[in-house]
Scaffold this active site. Structure first.
Site, PDB file in Angstrom:
ATOM      1  N   TRP A 101       0.829  -1.217   0.000  1.00  0.00           N
ATOM      2  CA  TRP A 101       0.000   0.000   0.000  1.00  0.00           C
ATOM      3  C   TRP A 101       0.860   1.264   0.000  1.00  0.00           C
ATOM      4  O   TRP A 101       0.566   2.226   0.693  1.00  0.00           O
ATOM      5  CB  TRP A 101      -0.980  -0.005   1.182  1.00  0.00           C
ATOM      6  CG  TRP A 101      -1.897  -1.184   1.192  1.00  0.00           C
ATOM      7  CD1 TRP A 101      -2.987  -1.394   0.379  1.00  0.00           C
ATOM      8  CD2 TRP A 101      -1.816  -2.342   2.026  1.00  0.00           C
ATOM      9  NE1 TRP A 101      -3.579  -2.604   0.661  1.00  0.00           N
ATOM     10  CE2 TRP A 101      -2.887  -3.214   1.663  1.00  0.00           C
ATOM     11  CE3 TRP A 101      -0.945  -2.726   3.042  1.00  0.00           C
ATOM     12  CZ2 TRP A 101      -3.107  -4.429   2.293  1.00  0.00           C
ATOM     13  CZ3 TRP A 101      -1.157  -3.952   3.659  1.00  0.00           C
ATOM     14  CH2 TRP A 101      -2.220  -4.781   3.296  1.00  0.00           C
ATOM     15  N   HIS A 102       1.912   1.252  -0.824  1.00  0.00           N
ATOM     16  CA  HIS A 102       2.805   2.413  -0.928  1.00  0.00           C
ATOM     17  C   HIS A 102       2.931   2.891  -2.372  1.00  0.00           C
ATOM     18  O   HIS A 102       4.045   3.086  -2.876  1.00  0.00           O
ATOM     19  CB  HIS A 102       4.199   2.061  -0.387  1.00  0.00           C
ATOM     20  CG  HIS A 102       4.215   1.608   1.026  1.00  0.00           C
ATOM     21  ND1 HIS A 102       5.208   0.793   1.537  1.00  0.00           N
ATOM     22  CD2 HIS A 102       3.373   1.866   2.058  1.00  0.00           C
ATOM     23  CE1 HIS A 102       4.972   0.556   2.810  1.00  0.00           C
ATOM     24  NE2 HIS A 102       3.855   1.188   3.151  1.00  0.00           N
TER      25      HIS A 102
END
Length: 534
Positions: free
Chosen positions: A470-471
């Site tokens: 989730w980056h």
């Protein structure tokens, strides 16, 4: 009638909240902050370990990648915040500024004003950090920074094993001196509670007469007259509405939404826009390109210590006792995002700075569905990943309908170097797990298992099981070349009065996490906007 503002900020995530607060400090400036999601108003938004519940909640967007060619055709679920505070209301809260030399590489790649010396004042301004050197850490800023205690036998064993593996203790991985070593996690929490960008920036400013905050109002497009942004079209309570920006529109919707909104507004690759019947306002082929994300493989273990998330969920007694400990003392696993310690390491002696992170979350399972499918025994895992990937993907229109999910793909591991570094990350995690200090708390390695030894076998395991961290970054890349979307002042090339300020402008990763850099981008963007305002 149109609503009229000086500035319209689209997206109430990390950067958007910071921008709205800083702009509205000027009483002569009228600001609209608009967000598609609602308010973070139930118990699990406050409790750090509630991350697992939040990511299966309606407070998130659920996007699915197209089949990833280097992951055997698997598509991954990409969850991100749809709520005031954006992903800061649902994320892991880890606060990591990143490697100083990577910011200098931003500067040298066509982004003057974004070197480490340039961004350090903004990191200091946004922090309220009670520890560390005050010359480089902020005091009294809007975002409280907490350093977690190492108070359980598994985390303690991880620290000791890292030392045995040759990694030093790093007392403050955010002090700019380099982040190599084992360290306690720093989080954006206060007294054991999540402290999102909404709490840091918007709540204190909501009483200002010149700041309007609209929630549950998804933006459909930016309105443009000629080559100048004039406002936005949005939906509120089922009605089509418009708002006028006398000075600027600032997109802060994040790596997925900012390029999607640009394309819906006619700004992007002309061929893609025409394919979907969107009139071309400005041909900018870099819009939606350069997507990068961290692929995260995990090595899982059974432990003989019944102190993990698995145990809290399997036993009402254990879960209730830990919840009571949190409510009364603000201590324990509920104050974490499941882990307390991590280590930064080099993938090889030739690496100029640490490029792999190993973390020790107290939870285990297949972990393919945002915390579902946990093991039926006490377990933890070592997550390890390479955080400077060269593989690049995209986010693009799939339809002129603003409610249609965009087409997206990270192209994980399509760069051969990324795969080699990912294998090394798993091998480093396993090497730490096999140190003598770790053995008293480990029953067995459960995934991939001791039979998986050769590099090719580890590659297969990564390809079959790796998940997003989730980056995501980079889809409105900052720069001065022909493929850049915004200039170093974050202004969209070729469209006046329109900026982008969020993780999408990052040319490449500077760190293992995007929360702190996104807050910094919001702080700096506000100054750039006000400098132009005079």
């Amino acid at each position: 009638m149109d609503e009229i503002y000086d500035y319209i900020v689209v997206g109430a995530g990390a950067a958007g909240c910071a921008i709205a607060n800083r702009l509205s400090e000027r009483p002569d400036i009228r600001v609209l902050l608009i967000e598609a999601g609602g308010s973070p108003n139930h118990f699990w938004f406050k409790v750090p370990i509630g991350i697992g519940k939040l990511q299966v909640d309606q407070a998130v967007w659920r996007y699915q990648t197209e089949p990833e060619p280097a992951l055997g055709g698997r598509g991954l679920e990409w969850v991100h915040g749809r709520v005031l505070g954006g992903s800061t209301s649902v994320n892991g809260m880890l606060f990591a500024r990143g490697e100083p030399r990577r910011y200098d590489e931003w500067r040298d790649a066509g982004c003057p004003g974004w070197g480490y010396a340039d961004v350090l004042p903004y990191f200091k301004r946004l922090e309220d950090c009670p520890f560390g050197d005050p010359a480089v850490r902020g005091r009294g800023g809007p975002n409280p920074i907490t350093e977690l205690d190492v108070d359980d036998p598994i985390s303690e064993a991880f620290v000791a094993a890292c030392h045995e593996a040759g990694l030093p203790t790093n007392p403050d991985y955010n002090d700019g001196s380099g982040n190599q070593g084992v360290c306690r996690q720093q989080m954006t929490t206060k007294r054991g509670s999540r402290f999102s960008a909404f709490h840091a920036y918007v709540k204190p400013a909501r009483s200002r007469a010149n700041l309007t905050v609209r929630s549950e109002a998804p933006v459909d497009r930016v309105t443009v007259n000629g080559n100048r942004a004039t406002g936005i079209a949005f939906t509120a309570e089922g009605q089509q509405c418009t708002a006028v920006a006398r000075r600027e529109v600032i997109l802060a919707g994040g790596t997925y939404h900012s390029p999607h909104l640009l394309e819906l507004s006619g700004v992007g690759d002309g061929d893609i826009l025409r394919k979907h019947g969107v009139p071309v306002v400005k041909h900018l082929p870099g819009v939606g390109e350069n997507l990068r994300d961290h692929l995260h493989p995990r090595v899982t273990f059974e432990t003989n210590r019944p102190i993990t998330v698995n145990d809290l969920l399997r036993s009402r007694w254990r879960g209730g006792r830990e919840l009571l400990r949190y409510l009364v003392l603000r201590k324990g696993l509920f104050t974490t995002n499941t882990f307390k310690v991590m280590a930064y390491a080099r993938s090889s002696e030739a690496a100029p700075y640490p490029d792999i992170r190993i973390q020790c979350p107290l939870v285990s399972g297949s972990l393919r569905n945002s915390g579902k499918n946990l093991d039926p025994f006490s377990g933890f895992h070592l997550g390890s990943y390479f955080f400077y990937p060269a593989s690049r993907g995209y986010v693009h229109l799939s339809s002129p309908d603003p409610r249609a999910m965009p087409a997206m793909r990270a192209n994980y591991l399509t760069d051969a170097g990324d795969l080699a570094k990912s294998v090394q990350a798993v091998k480093l995690a396993r090497m730490i797990s096999r140190q003598p200090a770790f053995q008293p708390v480990i029953v067995r390695e459960t995934r991939p298992g001791p039979e998986v030894v050769a590099d090719d076998e580890i590659k297969d395991y990564i390809i079959e099981t790796g998940q997003t961290s989730w980056h995501p970054i980079g889809t409105c890349r900052m720069g001065t070349d022909k493929d850049a979307v915004v200039d170093p002042q974050l202004r969209v090339h070729g469209v006046a009065r329109l900026r982008v300020a969020d993780a999408s402008v990052m040319p490449f990763h500077t760190t293992s996490n995007t929360n702190a850099p996104s807050l910094m981008i919001g702080e700096k963007a506000a100054d750039l906007i006000l400098q132009d305002a005079g």
